[in-house]
Design an enzyme around this catalytic site. Sequence first.
Site, PDB file in Angstrom:
ATOM      1  CB  SER A  10      -0.909   0.002   1.222  1.00  0.00           C
ATOM      2  OG  SER A  10      -1.608   1.225   1.298  1.00  0.00           O
ATOM      3  CG  HIS A  35      -3.943  -1.329  -2.192  1.00  0.00           C
ATOM      4  ND1 HIS A  35      -4.978  -2.079  -2.694  1.00  0.00           N
ATOM      5  CD2 HIS A  35      -4.479  -0.566  -1.204  1.00  0.00           C
ATOM      6  CE1 HIS A  35      -6.087  -1.797  -2.047  1.00  0.00           C
ATOM      7  NE2 HIS A  35      -5.819  -0.869  -1.143  1.00  0.00           N
ATOM      8  CG  ASP A  37      -5.431   2.543   0.589  1.00  0.00           C
ATOM      9  OD1 ASP A  37      -6.327   1.759   0.246  1.00  0.00           O
ATOM     10  OD2 ASP A  37      -4.414   2.182   1.218  1.00  0.00           O
ATOM     11  CG  MET A  39      -8.475   7.247   2.133  1.00  0.00           C
ATOM     12  SD  MET A  39      -7.702   7.104   3.772  1.00  0.00           S
ATOM     13  CE  MET A  39      -6.858   5.518   3.609  1.00  0.00           C
ATOM     14  CG  HIS A  68      -9.390   0.561  -1.574  1.00  0.00           C
ATOM     15  ND1 HIS A  68      -8.942   0.245  -0.306  1.00  0.00           N
ATOM     16  CD2 HIS A  68     -10.747   0.566  -1.485  1.00  0.00           C
ATOM     17  CE1 HIS A  68      -9.971   0.069   0.493  1.00  0.00           C
ATOM     18  NE2 HIS A  68     -11.080   0.273  -0.192  1.00  0.00           N
ATOM     19  CG  MET A  70     -11.367   3.436   1.132  1.00  0.00           C
ATOM     20  SD  MET A  70     -10.220   3.175   2.507  1.00  0.00           S
ATOM     21  CE  MET A  70      -8.677   3.195   1.604  1.00  0.00           C
ATOM     22  CG  MET A 139     -11.700  -2.089   4.106  1.00  0.00           C
ATOM     23  SD  MET A 139     -10.027  -1.788   3.458  1.00  0.00           S
ATOM     24  CE  MET A 139      -9.217  -1.016   4.869  1.00  0.00           C
ATOM     25  CG  PHE A 145      -5.568   7.541   9.898  1.00  0.00           C
ATOM     26  CD1 PHE A 145      -4.774   8.609   9.500  1.00  0.00           C
ATOM     27  CD2 PHE A 145      -6.883   7.794  10.258  1.00  0.00           C
ATOM     28  CE1 PHE A 145      -5.281   9.903   9.468  1.00  0.00           C
ATOM     29  CE2 PHE A 145      -7.404   9.086  10.227  1.00  0.00           C
ATOM     30  CZ  PHE A 145      -6.599  10.138   9.825  1.00  0.00           C
ATOM     31  N   GLY A 147      -1.486   1.266  10.080  1.00  0.00           N
ATOM     32  CA  GLY A 147      -0.936   0.870  11.359  1.00  0.00           C
ATOM     33  C   GLY A 147      -1.943   0.391  12.386  1.00  0.00           C
ATOM     34  CG  ASP A 177      -5.951  -2.663   2.716  1.00  0.00           C
ATOM     35  OD1 ASP A 177      -4.979  -2.621   3.487  1.00  0.00           O
ATOM     36  OD2 ASP A 177      -6.307  -1.689   2.028  1.00  0.00           O
TER      37      ASP A 177
END
Length: 218
Positions: A10, A35, A37, A39, A68, A70, A139, A145, A147, A177
Amino acid sequence: MKEKIKVAPSILSADFANLKDEVIKVEKSLSDAIHLDIMDGHFVPNLTMGPKVVAAINRTTDMFLDVHLMIYNPFDYIEKFVEAGADLITFHFEATEDVEDTINYIKKCGVKAGLAFNPETAFSMATKYLEKCDLVLFMSVHPGFGGKKFIPSVLEKIKLAKNLKEDMSLKYDIQVDGGINLETGSRCKKMGANFLVAGTYLFGEKDMKKAVLDLKNC
């Protein structure tokens, strides 16, 4: 025949001050995709990148770009991300009432279509769309976020997706993911996942190539 395990770092976990070098590192790692993301700060509580960043990454590499979304109203952004170089566009089941139209339009634009699910969403609600999906994404953290800690309840959804895939003779990838490392990746694979996305784990390792191979073989 055993299904090939795919791995996609990612890019959200990369050093954006050295993004070109980070993309090249991913390219050398024997990963199967990058990947990305996307957002919007509304569907999830974070803002990341848009089509211009995806296009810049596309100019840097020939790798498969796994985009992806979101974001709310994903239909309105499909063309922009296809033009930017997306090879696969995955959007969230929760983000639109036009699930079927959105899948159809992604495929009409000549790229693969994926459908994503947040941890609390019942996968059984999506059965009628599976024949048109190239990928389903679970997911395993609450998105927004990196971590975060892996949510184990997703494992039963992976198992259900695997069973439906076999029962319906379908060919979609089962992607997971969130909180993926050697331990959680192994658990996902045992339930039927064949496509693992990892950010913090892979970018935190000095030897990404070894980390990718370890994840494929865990």
